[in-house]
Design a protein around this motif. Structure first.
Motif, PDB file in Angstrom:
ATOM      1  N   THR A 387       0.827  -1.210   0.000  1.00 46.03           N
ATOM      2  CA  THR A 387       0.000   0.000   0.000  1.00 46.03           C
ATOM      3  C   THR A 387       0.859   1.258   0.000  1.00 46.03           C
ATOM      4  OG1 THR A 387      -0.127   0.047   2.420  1.00 46.03           O
ATOM      5  CG2 THR A 387      -1.806  -1.220   1.260  1.00 46.03           C
ATOM      6  N   SER A 388       2.170   1.077   0.122  1.00 49.36           N
ATOM      7  CA  SER A 388       3.079   2.216   0.093  1.00 49.36           C
ATOM      8  C   SER A 388       3.164   2.784  -1.323  1.00 49.36           C
ATOM      9  CB  SER A 388       4.467   1.778   0.564  1.00 49.36           C
ATOM     10  OG  SER A 388       5.439   2.740   0.267  1.00 49.36           O
ATOM     11  N   SER A 669       1.539   5.399   5.283  1.00 44.32           N
ATOM     12  CA  SER A 669       0.940   4.182   4.732  1.00 44.32           C
ATOM     13  C   SER A 669       1.018   3.035   5.738  1.00 44.32           C
ATOM     14  CB  SER A 669       1.626   3.795   3.421  1.00 44.32           C
ATOM     15  OG  SER A 669       2.959   3.359   3.642  1.00 44.32           O
ATOM     16  N   THR A 673      -2.174   1.125   7.419  1.00 47.67           N
ATOM     17  CA  THR A 673      -2.393  -0.303   7.136  1.00 47.67           C
ATOM     18  C   THR A 673      -2.166  -1.190   8.350  1.00 47.67           C
ATOM     19  OG1 THR A 673      -0.106  -0.526   6.372  1.00 47.67           O
ATOM     20  CG2 THR A 673      -1.780  -0.074   4.712  1.00 47.67           C
TER      21      THR A 673
END
Length: 831
Positions: A387-388, A669, A673
């Motif tokens: 998700t970075s 991020s 997450t």
């Protein structure tokens, strides 16, 4: 109502039956794996290593697009910096001037080198003083036969332009700038790729077009990187010929890129070899059978080979961030093997005589659920990295998810097949008893659960206090070990030559429009044709703004040398009695400046065509701690409030800003997450254990362990960097593996009719032993990362090893203590 559950059980039984049939054909399974290994070995020949600029910035960062445009505008070509410090005597002597001149000529002879700028090219305007008319006809340098070295040393070490740019403040060191050829095809391919990515986000082009653009950019980048590496090797070889007379360090972004590739290659080779040697000893000490050393190592080798082959086939390179995937996959695969070996030995010790194939099947079947769920929870932790916006971090996440899947499949095929083929021979009774430490943990948890809970709560509170002291590790120089050439060169440049990582401030003015030339300029006119009409765009007012802002920046301790047209204007004041230049004098002097000086001292800092001026500064990374966000904010506020500039006309950019933005985005991020990781892990716990309470109990100790390691980092002053930012998610993902195995066994003991305390003691005596062995192997495996020359990898290795020790302690103390407190009441209530 129970139809879905019945269907699920039926599906599991059918899959189990098919798996049992496969286990009856071990040679066929091994033949298929051998073919896959051959194909993987063929593909692995082309495995790539990447250290390009794309691996150091955030994907889609608008700052990156702006920085790329500014770089194109001001012509920032790639260059190396070679420092030169005489081992004896003064730098300003004929001997060292000749030495630097010879070095410069040999550097220019290297194919990829397009230019060399040295102290010998600096114009000497006060040694002795020259007039404007004399300047128009040429200027004296250190190459001039009549140069006065004493006056030259005094002028250059006090020069607003060259002090800490080409010569250190003490006059003992100098920098040689080596310009490298720019591959225009790579720049064009990058722009084309970025344009297609933006168009794809709008749905205007296909994914295939983007994929082709990426492949072409990758091909050209690899070609340019190879040429750049050859040039750097040639510069190094040449430098080594001059080490007798002077101390020389090589630096620059191209060298960092080239060395990072070599670091990644060396790390992966070292991790693969050392981890085999390092883990062989504990495996033998724990199980005292050669088979229990060779089978896990064989399973690991097959896993790594197939994974690397698949990554190579899809064109996925390794970077400094992902170089540890070899060690991580080895650790995870061997962990699977340890649990299977422990279970096999337990089943073998039972009185009933079971055929080897049935014994192997029972082993694999009984551990399928916990192994599957540990693989899933670990994969979820690494999936959070995707998700970075940071390309190497995204790649690391996908690489680990793929590797974990391969590891589980290979374990349940290769390990099982070898196990079927081996004869039953497990007479060794070593380690029959649980280790003393696990028995002590069991007594603590069952007899003093309140004390365990109280100490755990105190640890969590102290950890959260330590977390408040965490900071981002945005000092690039600290990313490399002290014994590496990169670190030594960066340290020297930072201390002696005005800082390392660039930070630029760009001011926007009206773009240039050719003015009408007045007769007022007759006094300064020359017979030379006007080759620089853009000089009329420069005004004293613009230079005054630049000068005031640069003067403010020079008061910031975090910033080193700053260069702009203000430096040149300060030099030019020497021609007009040290007062600010008028518009007439400014344009006249600019018209007299030789083209070579204009190219090196004006064009990099002003673009009349776009109406921009640039202040180029460098960040001091070896000085006191600093907050880069605060530095940037201070610059912006001074420009807005003191200089009354519109916010839209002031931009702070540069590698320092991009790198800092990348870390901040990565931190955001990971924070966003981490909740997803916890929720996903909790749900998987609940599905496996069919209890929301057990799921919460299993998760809590690992959350405490993650908090503890973050708190320790805060107290120890260890920064959050590219790797350590992900420690918490990885610790939870890997640490819960122990909890899964523990609770899976605890539930089984309870179903046999044991009380809570009896089930805890029995679980410690069986699965606790496997957790102890597995955790020690994991800790040993992570210690391999200490061999890296990339400091974030070193920190990631030993912090994760420490976190695994904390997780083991929590899972063998806090976890059973929670079980005792929650389930003992049910025992007394008959539940």
């Amino acid at each position: 109502m129970n139809l879905p559950a019945t269907r699920t059980r039926g599906l599991i039984q059918r899959v189990g039956l098919q798996y049992r049939r496969c286990m009856e054909q071990p040679l066929l399974i091994l033949g298929i794996l051998a073919a896959l290994c051959l194909a993987a070995a063929y593909e692995a020949r082309n495995f790539r290593f990447d250290a390009s600029a794309d691996t150091l910035v955030a994907q889609g960062d608008p700052q990156l697009a702006y920085y790329s445009r500014v770089s194109d505008t001001f012509g920032q070509a790639p260059f190396l910096v070679l420092t030169y410090r005489p081992t004896a005597g003064s730098l300003f002597t004929e001997t060292h001037v000749r030495q630097i001149e010879a070095l410069s000529r040999e550097l220019l002879a290297i194919d990829a080198v397009t230019g060399v700028t040295t102290l010998l090219d600096a114009p000497l305007l006060q040694s002795p003083p020259v007039s404007l008319r004399e300047l128009a006809g040429g200027y004296r340098t250190l190459r001039s036969p009549d140069v006065d070295f004493t006056l030259a040393a005094q002028e250059l070490t006090q020069s607003p332009v060259f002090r800490e740019l080409l010569v250190s403040a003490d006059g003992n060191s100098t920098a040689i700038r080596i310009d490298l050829a720019t591959d225009t095809e790579v720049a064009g391919a990058r722009r084309h790729r970025d344009e297609l990515l933006a168009a794809a986000a709008r749905g205007e082009v296909s994914d295939q077009a983007v994929s082709r653009a990426r492949s072409e950019y990758r091909r050209l980048s690899d070609r340019a990187a190879a040429r750049e590496a050859e040039a750097i090797a040639a510069v190094r070889a040449l430098r080594d010929n001059y080490t007798g007379e002077a101390e020389l360090f090589l630096g620059g972004v191209p060298m960092v890129r080239a060395d990072m590739v070599e670091f990644v290659k060396a790390d992966m080779a070292a991790f693969g070899i050392v981890i085999v040697l390092l883990l062989s000893l504990p495996l033998y000490l724990f199980f005292r059978r050669l088979r229990w050393v060779l089978i896990p190592l064989g399973t690991t080798a097959v896993t790594l080979l197939i994974t690397v082959g698949m990554l190579s086939a899809i064109g996925q390179p390794a970077t400094a961030v992902s170089s540890s995937f070899v060690a991580l996959l080895a650790i995870i695969t061997i962990s699977f093997s340890v649990h299977l070996i422990t279970r096999y030995r337990e089943l073998y010790a039972q009185p009933a005589e079971i055929p080897q194939c049935d014994l192997a099947y029972a082993t694999m079947r009984s551990k399928l659920a916990p192994c599957l769920y540990t693989a899933l929870t670990t994969a979820v932790a690494f999936f959070s990295l995707t998700t970075s916006d940071i390309i190497p971090v995204i790649d690391f996440g996908w690489m680990m998810c793929l590797g974990i899947a391969v590891s589980l499949i290979v374990t349940y095929s290769f390990f099982a097949s070898i196990l079927v083929l081996l004869p039953k021979n497990e007479s060794c009774a070593s380690i029959a008893r649980a280790p003393a430490i696990t028995r002590w943990f069991a007594r603590m948890a069952t007899r003093r659960p309140n004390r365990v809970l109280g100490l755990s709560a105190l640890a969590a509170v102290l950890a959260m206090a330590g977390m408040s002291q965490l900071a981002l590790g945005n000092r690039v120089v600290e990313y490399f070990r002290g014994d590496t050439e990169i670190r030594q060169g960066l340290d020297f440049i930072d201390r002696e030559l005005g800082g390392t990582v660039p930070l630029d401030v760009v001011l926007q003015f009206d773009a240039y429009t050719p003015p009408a030339v007045s007769d007022e300029f007759d006094d300064f006119a020359t017979d030379t044709p006007d080759t620089f009409p853009e000089r009329f765009w420069f005004t004293p007012e613009k230079l005054a703004v630049i000068d005031r802002l640069q003067t403010f920046m020079e008061t910031e301790p975090a910033l080193g040398k700053s260069v702009s047209l203000a430096n040149l204007e300060r030099v030019a004041r020497g021609f007009v009695d040290d007062r600010p230049l008028s518009y007439l004098e400014l344009t006249a002097i600019l018209g007299l400046v030789p083209e070579a000086v204009r190219t090196s001292l004006i064009d990099p800092y002003a673009s009349p065509a776009t109406g921009e001026m640039r202040i180029s500064s460098r960040v001091h990374e070896t000085g006191p701690a600093y907050d880069l966000d605060a530095v940037i904010h201070a610059i912006e506020q001074y420009a807005y409030n003191e200089l009354q500039l519109d916010p839209e006309t002031v931009r702070v950019t540069g590698i320092a800003v991009l790198f800092n933005d990348m870390l901040e985005q990565l931190l955001r991020s990971q924070l966003s997450t981490l909740g997803f990781v916890l929720l996903a892990t909790y749900i998987m716990f609940a599905l496996l254990l069919r209890s929301w309470t057990l799921a919460a109990v299993g998760l809590l100790p690992n959350v405490v362990a993650a908090l503890a390691i973050l708190g320790f980092m805060g107290y120890a002053g260890i920064p959050l960097d590219l790797m350590t930012i992900a420690v918490a998610a990885v610790v939870i993902g890997i640490g819960v593996d122990d909890a899964i195995h523990y609770l899976h066994r605890f539930r089984g003991e309870r179903e046999l009719g044991m009380s809570t305390r009896e089930a805890v003691v029995a679980t410690h005596g069986s699965i606790g032993k496997a957790l102890y062995f597995t955790s020690l192997i994991v800790i040993t495996g992570f210690s391999v990362l200490l061999l890296s020359r990339f400091v974030p990898t070193i920190f990631f290795g030993w912090l994760t090893a420490l976190a695994m020790l904390l997780a083991l302690t929590a899972n063998l103390t806090l976890l059973p203590a929670l079980l005792v407190k929650i389930y003992s009441a049910r025992d007394h209530g008959g539940g």
